[in-house]
Design an enzyme around this catalytic site. Structure first.
Site, short mmCIF file in Angstrom:
data_model
loop_
_atom_site.label_atom_id
_atom_site.label_comp_id
_atom_site.label_asym_id
_atom_site.label_seq_id
_atom_site.Cartn_x
_atom_site.Cartn_y
_atom_site.Cartn_z
N ASP A 199 -0.61 -9.92 -9.38
CA ASP A 199 -1.14 -11.25 -9.07
C ASP A 199 -0.49 -12.32 -9.94
O ASP A 199 -0.23 -13.43 -9.47
CB ASP A 199 -2.66 -11.28 -9.26
CG ASP A 199 -3.39 -10.84 -8.00
OD1 ASP A 199 -2.90 -11.13 -6.90
OD2 ASP A 199 -4.45 -10.20 -8.11
N HIS A 206 0.83 -1.19 0.00
CA HIS A 206 0.00 0.00 0.00
C HIS A 206 0.87 1.26 0.00
O HIS A 206 0.60 2.22 -0.71
CB HIS A 206 -0.91 -0.01 1.24
CG HIS A 206 -2.03 0.97 1.18
ND1 HIS A 206 -3.30 0.62 0.79
CD2 HIS A 206 -2.07 2.30 1.44
CE1 HIS A 206 -4.09 1.70 0.83
NE2 HIS A 206 -3.35 2.72 1.23
N GLU A 216 -4.46 -12.98 -14.72
CA GLU A 216 -3.79 -12.90 -13.41
C GLU A 216 -3.26 -14.24 -12.94
O GLU A 216 -2.51 -14.30 -11.96
CB GLU A 216 -4.76 -12.34 -12.37
CG GLU A 216 -5.26 -10.95 -12.68
CD GLU A 216 -6.53 -10.61 -11.91
OE1 GLU A 216 -6.42 -9.88 -10.92
OE2 GLU A 216 -7.61 -11.10 -12.31
#
Length: 564
Positions: free
Chosen positions: A442, A189, A418
């Site tokens: 991912d 993040h 992904e």
């Protein structure tokens, strides 16, 4: 007393240079090892209620002071986590079992964090929120200062073990020259928000907390992750020169993305809210390659209505106008408590369970509502709308989604790539849809079997891993075979050096944080397409990720190094 001169190395996640004094993020106080067992549950619960109310109020106050909607949203989400009933009940349960106050909070938070981590994806990313709430509650209960970023009165470089979303969201480029964290990873993040804010940042900087003292001055290169403690005047001057060279390299970076000889690579923005769209639309870019629609759904007791969603999608499409396309990813979520209206049965490994399109195929009502809202927005704006489904693994799933989406009159229907299965079978999948977009974050973690949130595995999670590059090539080969568009919307798209490799592999569009577009555009224009193809070939054949990157740098125009 300042520290001796030394050079630290981390992972650069936001290019740019900075030098200046440091400000340390206050560490969490931890449990009170000397606290007694709980013998008066009513009194303990009353104290817990008081502490929880104070923490929620503090977070909401910070949200009110935030200058942009994204920061408000992040802080609001953390405040909501602090008020979470499940977490609260677990704390009370532990108090009744005799745990001391801070031990009860720590134990309950650990349980909740473990559940979220097991779910993977967005929910695993909320572990940082849980830990932030834990630390604030314990500090409040112990009468100690809350952990986090101190009040900043002069421009500084922030140093931390890691940054909670609630902290990162309050940072401002005007007062924060750079960010250095000892933990975290390239898709954390902190890394993503730093890129959005355009703040030079190095994560997973080994030994940062021991090597840097409060009175130190440091110099930071956020492109390569280099941190110089107590830099010499010459080193600071070199950093300034590098910043000036970077500015010159970026000068004139405008217009459509293309290589030096005119091979087109569209440059787009990743967004998650209407405010993101309004901000990104101000940049010189060609639209949005990823609108993360799940932010409309998360943290709610009930799913957003058709009207609510229509309003949001309409505003996003209007922000970019009719000449720039917007790719909306349908709900990318799984069976977890934050989606109270879409709970699934218990799963031993939800990260590999009912998530993404699999959830949409079970809760068709949620998908139908979303597709209807998207169709409404398309009709209202006439915008260039593309819609794609997340976590697609088979041709049947892709065809099911395409049939349903087209039944609503949506003009462009695609899927995310992904998982390795989708990359390997891309030609078959693309035969039933209009486009695909590769989620490199991912795809890297599923290819390398490495949790993208585990900083210790950062060396496996880089898209420079030859195995990951082969997966991307497989997806691009499917696009070439079917004549369908293949884009990238993972963090790899914002790396100027990797962008050249992706273009050489056959990627036709790159979506990234808006602040990264100029550097990627400049990098492309320094090279012709045949060089990009040669770079891709060398990277594919490399023995290691490090070898792949070195091979590409050796072929690159020297000016490119000033963009990294």
């Amino acid at each position: 007393m300042t520290s001796e001169h030394k050079v630290l190395h981390g992972i650069g996640v936001c290019a740019g240079t900075a030098s200046g004094p440091v400000a340390f993020v206050a560490e969490a106080p931890g449990v009170d090892e000397a606290e007694p067992k709980c013998t008066d549950v009513d009194a303990a619960v009353a104290k817990l209620d008081e502490a929880r109310d104070a923490v929620v109020a503090q977070l909401k106050a910070r949200a009110d002071k935030a200058t942009d909607e994204k920061s408000k949203g992040v802080l609001g989400a953390t405040a909501q986590m602090a008020a979470d009933k499940g977490l609260y009940k677990n704390i009370v349960k532990r108090l009744k079992a005799g745990d001391g106050m801070t031990h009860a909070v720590a134990g309950a938070a650990s349980d909740y964090a473990a559940k979220l981590a097991k779910l993977g994806g967005y929910f695993a990313e909320r572990v940082t929120d849980v830990n932030d709430v834990r630390d604030r509650l314990i500090a409040q209960l112990r009468g100690l200062p809350a952990p986090g970023v101190p009040d900043i009165t002069t421009p500084v470089i922030v140093v931390a073990r890691d940054l909670a979303p609630a902290e990162t969201a309050t940072l401002h480029p005007g007062s924060v020259l750079g960010i250095i964290t000892q933990e975290g990873g390239p898709t954390s993040h902190t890394a993503i928000l730093a890129a959005q804010l355009g703040i030079p940042c190095s994560v997973k900087t080994k030994g940062a907390l021991d090597a840097i003292a409060p009175d130190d001055t440091v110099a930071l290169d956020g492109g390569v992750g280099e941190v110089i403690v107590s830099p010499t005047d010459e080193e600071v001057s070199q950093l300034k020169d590098r910043a000036e060279r970077r500015a010159r390299a970026l000068a004139g970076s405008s217009g459509q993305g293309s290589t030096r000889d005119g091979h087109r690579v569209a440059l787009l923005a990743n967004i998650g809210t209407v405010d993101d769209a309004l901000n990104a639309a101000k940049f010189d870019l060609e639209g949005s390659g990823l609108f993360r629609s799940e932010f409309l759904f998360l943290g709610r007791d009930e799913a957003p209505t058709v009207e609510e969603q229509t309003d949001t999608y309409t505003k996003v499409l209007n922000a970019f106008g009719k000449d720039r396309h917007v790719v909306v990813r349908t709900l990318d979520a799984g069976a977890d408590k934050p989606l109270k209206f879409a709970n699934q049965e218990h799963e031993d490994n939800p990260a590999l369970g009912v998530r993404g399109l699999r959830l949409g195929m079970r809760r068709v009502d949620l998908l139908d509502t979303q597709l209807q809202a998207l169709a409404n927005a398309y009709k209202a704006t006439g915008g260039d709308l593309w819609v794609m489904a997340p976590m697609v693994s088979t041709v049947d799933e892709a065809e099911w989604f395409a049939t349903k989406a087209r039944s609503y009159g949506l003009p462009k229907v695609g899927v995310m790539v992904e998982v390795p299965a989708a990359a390997i079978r891309s030609a078959q999948i693309l035969s039933v849809v209009d486009f695909c977009s590769i989620g490199t974050n991912d795809l890297s973690q599923y290819t390398m079997a490495a949790d993208r949130l585990n900083g210790e595995l950062a060396n496996l999670l880089t898209p420079w891993q030859p195995a990951v590059l082969h997966m991307i090539k497989a997806a691009c080969d499917g696009g070439a075979a079917t004549g369908k568009h293949v884009g990238v919307c993972g963090e790899a798209g914002g790396d100027p050096l990797m962008a050249l490799v992706l273009a050489g592999l056959g990627v036709q569009s790159l979506s990234m944080a808006p602040t990264k577009v100029n550097a990627v555009r400049a990098a492309l224009r320094l090279h012709d397409f045949s060089t990009c193809q040669q770079m891709a070939a060398y990277a594919l054949d490399a023995r290691t990720a490090e070898d792949a990157r070195k091979a590409v740098i050796a072929l690159a125009d020297p000016t490119l190094l000033d963009l990294l």
